[in-house]
Design an enzyme around this catalytic site. Structure first.
Site, PDB file in Angstrom:
ATOM      1  N   GLU A   1       0.772  -1.254  -0.035  1.00 30.16           N
ATOM      2  CA  GLU A   1       0.183  -0.111  -0.019  1.00 30.16           C
ATOM      3  C   GLU A   1       0.902   1.189  -0.098  1.00 30.16           C
ATOM      4  O   GLU A   1       0.541   2.167   0.666  1.00 30.16           O
ATOM      5  CB  GLU A   1      -0.995   0.063   1.098  1.00 30.16           C
TER       6      GLU A   1
ATOM      7  N   ASP B   1      -8.968  -8.700   3.439  1.00 33.92           N
ATOM      8  CA  ASP B   1      -8.658  -7.507   4.435  1.00 33.92           C
ATOM      9  C   ASP B   1      -9.665  -7.381   5.639  1.00 33.92           C
ATOM     10  O   ASP B   1     -10.475  -6.753   5.367  1.00 33.92           O
ATOM     11  CB  ASP B   1      -8.429  -6.264   3.675  1.00 33.92           C
TER      12      ASP B   1
ATOM     13  N   GLU C   1     -12.896  -1.980  11.949  1.00 28.98           N
ATOM     14  CA  GLU C   1     -12.741  -0.941  10.961  1.00 28.98           C
ATOM     15  C   GLU C   1     -13.870  -1.435  10.141  1.00 28.98           C
ATOM     16  O   GLU C   1     -14.757  -0.489   9.464  1.00 28.98           O
ATOM     17  CB  GLU C   1     -11.497  -1.081  10.233  1.00 28.98           C
TER      18      GLU C   1
END
Ligand code: BDP
Length: 687
Positions: free
Chosen positions: A266, A339, A367
């Protein structure tokens, strides 16, 4: 009203309705009697062990307990043994864990069995995604407890130390023994002298609780703060820089744990910037740690923008490196191949690498599961992962066993959880989210525990009737058990499945609104944004059907699993329905096991999830007499919000996908209350 009824009412109110703000977590209990502790040695850790026994003792009044430091071949490093009136361990931290286990058993009414208790993993660590300015990446419970901004940001106050101590105590009470103090997207600042001094202060508070400190590091630190021309892992000056840095760290923090590294991922710098492999990068650091016994946790969370299937990439990149890592490197692998989604199959790297130590990485901070607004108990999700069979060495090769050293020898074993705590009074933003911190610790200690058992313990410890400031654990009356424990446990245990239902049922994944990962955004696909950061990449809906084809005919991600899983996932007849759209692209009128069409099943799943949350609200309102006002209201208000959000998820996803399915939402389902366009434009505004 009869006198007895009044008395009962009085008892209920006087027992449990004192104000509680949640700061005490699951450690609210007070001792009910005197305990004599015999311990030949003194040390900071043993002093804590003795004090904890005195503060929390609930056994026979005036009993005597002996704490014995004596190794035993069957005891692992942090393990302990209950003998009659004795806790035996080979290490001081083992004694401390024994004390916490004993107290927990007393408080929850579980028998104290005389046997050995060993941890599943050697290193049981929280990963804090905390930044030097005090913000927390994906943190929903206030700012960092470790770092802050401003002129006095490096001054260590008594308040800091008190909080760190409470933090350390909470971790030790569930068996956690490691803390990575900063974000995986690491600032090179962390390795500067100034920051290392603060790490030293934190480490001093954590140490007596058996907790080692670790740091996340930026791979390009040699060029960024060391002023070298390169950060190439094979460059002699770079190697020297890391060796010197590690040496410096150990001169400041002699029991430092090691580094956590997110590299070539990332946008983070990494060995691939210099055409070197992950093994080159990790080994260079591991060599620097060798003389000190430290380790390198190297993350496998890598994916490039151009690959046709993100789910395949960690495996593709790391499998060829099996056997090439030093034995003090552990590859940290997220539970799923994409993820931290509400539901994913386990990452195929588990059970694949045989000559490399692997550690699971779970995300405690929610999240992708409603953050600090939704009540989602993650125990069932982690249990699902740890108990998934990889078939590495035939049936029974669970993810748990393939990472804890049971199947093949690993020099080090470890597990990590991305922490959900911050400066909020109740630590986690949502009172119920404390259960996730607790559950992670308990599973890190024993990866075969059931989430049912963990929920039972946590509810008893967190909401059980205890009056502070006075001796007297009041036990669990039948009334409390029937009207509080049973319904609340049922609700908590169902909460993750409910979230899957109202967010991403049947194998849907990553259909979040951009960046904030909170609400729905299956439509989000602006020009110029890389495809694998947009939901259509994952759901692939069109008028013919929906889902990601990862079969042999598609991206062939199924082949990364051992048989019989590869065939099972590949074949529609045997693919578990919970993973249907993860592995298959299917027509809207495909018949699922309920006999409904896929389209109808999708709608019913969203409806079911929403209804589950409505039921949670009813359950919670009914338990009001058993909970103090502050925590009751906190949870009640969060549940209202969760319910409104579940409605948004349901309407957004059914109305959005209906544009492709071109079929009516089944008529016995509640009609949507939102307009799709309003949801899309409000989501755009929020961003
Ligand atoms: C993603 C998060 C991002 C993290 C990344 C990671 O959105 O903030 O940096 O994971 O784990 O899910 O590195």
């Amino acid at each position: 009203m009869k006198t007895t009824a009044l008395f009962v009412l009085f008892m209920v109110f006087s027992i449990s309705l004192f104000a509680e703000n949640g700061h005490d977590l699951w450690l609210r209990s007070k001792s009910t009697g005197k305990i004599n502790v015999i311990c030949k040695k003194t040390s900071p850790t043993l002093t804590i062990a003795i004090q904890e026994l005195q503060k929390g003792w609930q056994g026979k009044d005036n009993a005597t307990i002996t704490l014995t430091l004596k190794s035993d071949k069957a005891l692992k490093k942090d393990g302990f043994k209950f003998n009659k009136d004795e806790i035996q361990a080979g290490t001081e931290s083992g004694i401390l864990y024994g004390v916490y286990e004993l107290l927990r058993r007393q408080q929850t009414g579980e028998p104290v069995e005389e046997k050995i208790y060993n941890p599943s993993y050697e290193i049981r660590t929280l990963n804090h995604w905390d930044n030097p300015d005090g913000s927390i990446e994906r943190g929903y419970a206030g700012k960092s407890i470790f770092w802050r901004n401003g002129d006095n940001s490096m001054t260590v106050t008594d308040k800091d130390k008190d909080l760190w101590q409470e933090y350390a105590r909470a971790n030790a009470s569930v068996g956690l023994n490691g803390a990575v103090l900063n974000n995986v997207n690491a600032s090179p600042l962390m390795l500067s002298k100034e920051y290392l001094e603060r790490v030293k202060a934190i480490a001093e508070v954590l140490r007596p609780y058996g907790i080692k400190t670790f740091l996340s590091v930026k791979f390009s630190s040699p060029s960024q703060i060391g002023k070298l021309k390169t950060s190439d892992p094979l460059d002699p000056e770079v190697i020297k820089w890391w060796n010197d840095k590690v040496k410096e760290i150990y001169s400041i923090i002699p029991d430092f744990g090691g580094f956590l590294v997110k590299a070539s991922s990332e946008g983070q710098p990494g060995p691939q910037d210099y055409e070197r492999s992950h093994a080159d990068g990790a080994n260079m650091m591991a060599d620097a740690f060798k003389p000190f016994g430290g380790i390198v946790m190297w993350r496998a969370f890598v994916y490039s923008p151009n690959d046709k299937d993100r789910a395949r990439q960690a495996y593709t990149e790391f499998m060829p490196l099996d056997g090439k890592f030093r034995d003090n490197v552990i590859i940290q692998v997220k539970n799923g191949p994409v993820d931290f989604q509400p539901r994913e199959p386990f990452s195929p790297l588990f059970g694949a690498m045989k000559k490399t130590s692997l550690m699971p990485e779970f995300q405690i901070t929610q999240e992708y599961l409603g953050q600090a607004i939704h009540m989602v108990f993650l125990g069932p999700m982690w249990e699902e992962c740890l108990k998934s069979d990889t078939y590495q060495e035939g049936p029974g090769s669970t993810v748990g066993r393939s990472t804890d050293g049971s199947i093949y020898p690993q020099k080090h074993t470890a597990i990590a959880g991305v922490s959900n705590i911050g400066l909020d009074t109740n630590w986690c933003g949502h009172q119920m989210a404390q259960a996730n911190w607790y559950a992670f610790g308990r599973l890190a200690w024993n990866n075969t525990l059931t989430s049912e058992k963990i929920a039972d313990e946590w509810i008893k410890l967190t909401f059980g009737p205890v009056k502070p400031g006075q001796t007297g654990s009041l036990g669990f009356s039948n009334d409390w058990t029937e009207h509080f424990l049973v319904p609340v446990k049922k609700m908590i245990l169902e909460s993750r499945e409910a979230a899957v239902n109202y967010m991403m049922p049947l194998g849907f994944h990553h259909i979040f609104s951009a960046n904030n990962h909170y609400g729905p955004g299956p439509w989000y696909a602006p020009k110029g944004v890389r495809a694998d950061w947009t939901p259509p990449y994952y759901h692939k809906a069109d008028t013919l059907g929906v889902g990601f084809d990862r079969t042999h005919a598609g991206t062939d991600a199924v082949s990364q699993y051992h048989e019989p899983l590869a065939s099972q996932f590949n074949d529609l007849k045997t693919c578990p329905e919970i993973y249907l759209l993860w592995f298959h692209h299917l027509p809207w009128d495909y018949k699922v096991s309920s006999g409904r069409t896929l389209w109808d099943e999708i709608c019913y799943s969203y409806e079911k999830g929403l209804n589950q949350v409505r039921d949670f609200q009813k359950t919670w309102d009914k338990v009001e007499p058993y909970v103090d006002k502050e925590r009751f209201e906190n949870i009640r208000s969060k549940l209202k919000n969760q319910c409104r959000n579940a409605q948004v998820w349901k309407d957004a996803c059914t109305l959005y996908f209906q544009q492709f399915s071109r079929r009516p939402i089944p008529y016995d389902i509640e009609r949507p209350v939102y307009e799709l366009n309003d949801l899309i434009s409000s989501e755009v505004k929020r961003r």
